[in-house]
Structures are given as structure tokens and as C-alpha cells.
Design a protein around this motif. Structure first.
Motif, PDB file in Angstrom:
ATOM      1  N   VAL A 123      52.179  34.141  40.516  1.00 17.09           N
ATOM      2  CA  VAL A 123      51.219  33.279  41.209  1.00 17.09           C
ATOM      3  C   VAL A 123      50.137  32.851  40.225  1.00 17.09           C
ATOM      4  O   VAL A 123      49.919  33.486  39.183  1.00 17.09           O
ATOM      5  CB  VAL A 123      50.586  34.001  42.424  1.00 17.09           C
ATOM      6  N   ASP A 124      49.467  31.778  40.552  1.00 19.05           N
ATOM      7  CA  ASP A 124      48.415  31.233  39.685  1.00 19.05           C
ATOM      8  C   ASP A 124      47.120  31.132  40.479  1.00 19.05           C
ATOM      9  O   ASP A 124      46.950  30.218  41.292  1.00 19.05           O
ATOM     10  CB  ASP A 124      48.815  29.854  39.151  1.00 19.05           C
ATOM     11  N   PRO A 164      39.842  29.571  40.367  1.00 16.70           N
ATOM     12  CA  PRO A 164      38.544  30.222  40.167  1.00 16.70           C
ATOM     13  C   PRO A 164      37.960  30.795  41.449  1.00 16.70           C
ATOM     14  O   PRO A 164      37.375  31.884  41.441  1.00 16.70           O
ATOM     15  CB  PRO A 164      37.677  29.094  39.608  1.00 16.70           C
ATOM     16  N   VAL A 165      38.110  30.081  42.568  1.00 16.13           N
ATOM     17  CA  VAL A 165      37.562  30.565  43.840  1.00 16.13           C
ATOM     18  C   VAL A 165      38.289  31.832  44.284  1.00 16.13           C
ATOM     19  O   VAL A 165      37.661  32.799  44.738  1.00 16.13           O
ATOM     20  CB  VAL A 165      37.653  29.470  44.924  1.00 16.13           C
ATOM     21  N   VAL A 166      39.605  31.850  44.168  1.00 15.22           N
ATOM     22  CA  VAL A 166      40.380  33.050  44.503  1.00 15.22           C
ATOM     23  C   VAL A 166      39.945  34.218  43.632  1.00 15.22           C
ATOM     24  O   VAL A 166      39.790  35.349  44.109  1.00 15.22           O
ATOM     25  CB  VAL A 166      41.889  32.770  44.336  1.00 15.22           C
ATOM     26  N   THR A 167      39.750  33.957  42.352  1.00 19.57           N
ATOM     27  CA  THR A 167      39.309  35.009  41.426  1.00 19.57           C
ATOM     28  C   THR A 167      37.958  35.564  41.849  1.00 19.57           C
ATOM     29  O   THR A 167      37.750  36.783  41.866  1.00 19.57           O
ATOM     30  CB  THR A 167      39.231  34.458  39.996  1.00 19.57           C
ATOM     31  N   ALA A 168      37.041  34.688  42.209  1.00 26.31           N
ATOM     32  CA  ALA A 168      35.718  35.138  42.662  1.00 26.31           C
ATOM     33  C   ALA A 168      35.838  36.017  43.899  1.00 26.31           C
ATOM     34  O   ALA A 168      35.149  37.045  44.014  1.00 26.31           O
ATOM     35  CB  ALA A 168      34.829  33.931  42.950  1.00 26.31           C
ATOM     36  N   TYR A 169      36.717  35.645  44.826  1.00 31.66           N
ATOM     37  CA  TYR A 169      36.888  36.418  46.056  1.00 31.66           C
ATOM     38  C   TYR A 169      37.496  37.788  45.757  1.00 31.66           C
ATOM     39  O   TYR A 169      37.083  38.803  46.336  1.00 31.66           O
ATOM     40  CB  TYR A 169      37.765  35.641  47.034  1.00 31.66           C
ATOM     41  N   THR A 188      47.571  37.865  36.568  1.00 32.76           N
ATOM     42  CA  THR A 188      46.915  37.179  35.462  1.00 32.76           C
ATOM     43  C   THR A 188      46.223  38.195  34.559  1.00 32.76           C
ATOM     44  O   THR A 188      45.512  39.068  35.066  1.00 32.76           O
ATOM     45  CB  THR A 188      45.873  36.178  36.000  1.00 32.76           C
ATOM     46  N   PRO A 189      46.411  38.115  33.239  1.00 31.73           N
ATOM     47  CA  PRO A 189      45.749  39.051  32.328  1.00 31.73           C
ATOM     48  C   PRO A 189      44.229  39.014  32.488  1.00 31.73           C
ATOM     49  O   PRO A 189      43.654  37.989  32.861  1.00 31.73           O
ATOM     50  CB  PRO A 189      46.177  38.557  30.942  1.00 31.73           C
ATOM     51  N   SER A 190      43.592  40.126  32.172  1.00 34.21           N
ATOM     52  CA  SER A 190      42.144  40.250  32.369  1.00 34.21           C
ATOM     53  C   SER A 190      41.371  39.155  31.643  1.00 34.21           C
ATOM     54  O   SER A 190      40.409  38.595  32.184  1.00 34.21           O
ATOM     55  CB  SER A 190      41.668  41.626  31.897  1.00 34.21           C
ATOM     56  N   GLU A 191      41.784  38.849  30.408  1.00 31.24           N
ATOM     57  CA  GLU A 191      41.034  37.842  29.649  1.00 31.24           C
ATOM     58  C   GLU A 191      41.096  36.474  30.310  1.00 31.24           C
ATOM     59  O   GLU A 191      40.125  35.698  30.264  1.00 31.24           O
ATOM     60  CB  GLU A 191      41.536  37.762  28.200  1.00 31.24           C
TER      61      GLU A 191
END
Length: 236
Positions: free
Chosen positions: A154-155, A158-163, A189-192
Motif C-alpha cells: 500500500v502507499d 501524508p494525511v494517513v501518515t499523520a493519522y 513504508t520504510p521509516s525514512e
């Protein structure tokens, strides 16, 4: 229940209350269920998975992110369900072990559920849990296929990452630890790369991030009310 959540949030106004959602499902039958009993059951299950109550932080922020990020909705729904459904969290173990292109072995999911629940679930219930979980992971994009379930990457947006970082923060993770929680791991997704997505989320106004000398600090205050910020600080 991604389809039901999508339809419900489309049918209701953006500032709907808990009672508004229940009325829409049960009285107005906005989800098109055949019987009153099915409507009540659907309402109960959706409240178990998503809360449907804007007075609760996790749903309020989910709803805010939902309307801000159409592409991220399947993952937003999954992250919320993972936070509220312990059986779904258990099924994440075999999913996260899979490589893209690998076929899901149902027995692996059954085994991990048995290991975690002991004898509390009979064979019929286990089979139902596996079916529902497989459907959930397909709706989120981690699996594809109707009969043969194949792992795919999955990709996150930014909003998903923030959540995902918000949920980890609420559970006590800080700094680099925010990128090691279950909610971060299911983003494939890798941490970096997640750090880069978090920087994009900062530009969108969802969080604050700073890093120097190998240290990273993230603040999710932008997604919290004043009362929620005070409560979290008191608990820490």
C-alpha cells in the motif's frame, strides 16, 4: 465495513453528531439494509469499529482526515479499526510477514488467532473472523483477489501518515518510536520515507516535526483540541 462508512459519511453532514449517524443508519436506512434488525446490527458494529462519535478523539480526527484525503480513506478506516478491534490486530501479524506477490495462507491466520485466543473461539467463529479479516485487508489494499488473496504494497498519503502517528502518540510512543508502532508498520513504508511523508503532513497543517543530530520530535497538537492536549500532558 469500508463501503458502509463511506456511504454514511457521504450521506451525513460533516459536523454530524453521534445521534445523527445512528438516525441515518436505523431510521433513515441510508445504508440500504433490508430489515430493522440488520440496520441495528450494522449500527452497533460500525460504532464498535469506528465509534461514530465526534466527542471521541479517534473518530473526530478520522472524520477530519477523511474529508481532507479521499485517496487515503481505505487506510484511514483500517487504522481506526485496528485501534478498536483486538482480533483484527492479531490478524495483522501474518499480513505484515508477507511479501508482495505472496498468497495468503488461511491456516497462518487461523494459527495466530488460536495462539492468541486459546480455546475461546470455536472453529466456526474462527472461520468467520478469518473471512472478515481477509475482506478488511483486501479493502485496505494490502490484499487483492476474490478467492486467492495476494499481498500487495500500500502507499500511504501524508494525511494517513499523520493519522497513524497520532494513534501511536496516543499510545505513548514518541520520537523514532512513532515510526515503529503497528499503525506505522501497516503503511508498508520504510521509516525514512514515513519521515518525508510526515514533513509533507506538516506542510498541510496536520502536525509539527523537527529533527537534528539523529533526534526527531513530532507534535500532533494541531490535530487535538485544547482539552485533549491538557489531558495527554496530565497523563504523561
Amino acid at each position: 465495513m469500508l463501503d458502509e462508512l463511506s456511504l454514511l459519511l457521504r450521506e451525513c453532514v460533516e459536523n454530524a453528531t453521534r445521534d445523527d449517524y445512528i438516525t441515518a443508519i436505523i431510521d433513515n436506512n441510508c445504508l440500504g439494509k433490508r430489515t430493522a434488525a440488520t440496520r441495528r446490527l450494522t449500527s452497533q458494529r460500525m460504532r464498535e469499529l469506528y465509534a461514530l462519535d465526534p466527542s471521541l478523539l479517534i473518530f473526530r480526527v478520522l472524520r477530519y482526515c477523511w474529508y481532507a484525503d479521499e485517496n487515503g480513506r481505505p487506510l484511514l478506516a483500517l487504522l481506526t479499526a485496528l485501534a478498536r478491534d483486538p482480533l483484527l490486530r492479531i490478524t495483522s501479524l501474518p499480513i505484515l510477514r508477507m511479501q508482495p506477490g505472496e498468497e495468503l495462507a488461511r491456516q497462518q491466520m487461523i494459527d495466530v488467532l488460536r495462539e492468541s485466543t486459546g480455546s475461546r473461539l470455536n472453529d466456526s467463529t474462527l472461520d468467520k473472523v478469518v473471512r472478515n479479516a481477509s475482506s478488511t485487508w483486501t479493502q485496505s489494499g494490502h490484499l487483492k483477489g476474490r478467492v486467492r488473496k495476494i499481498r500487495q504494497k500500500v502507499d500511504p498519503t501524508p494525511v494517513v501518515t499523520a493519522y497513524a502517528l497520532l494513534i501511536g502518540y496516543l499510545l505513548g510512543a514518541r520520537g523514532h518510536g512513532l515510526f515503529k508502532t503497528l499503525w506505522a508498520k501497516v503503511l508498508d513504508t520504510p521509516s525514512e520515507e514515513l519521515v518525508s511523508l510526515a514533513v509533507d503532513a506538516k506542510r498541510l497543517g496536520f502536525l509539527d516535526i523537527s529533527y537534528a543530530g539523529g533526534m526527531i520530535e513530532i507534535s500532533v497538537d494541531r490535530m487535538l483540541t485544547g482539552a485533549e492536549r491538557r489531558l495527554i500532558r496530565e497523563q504523561n
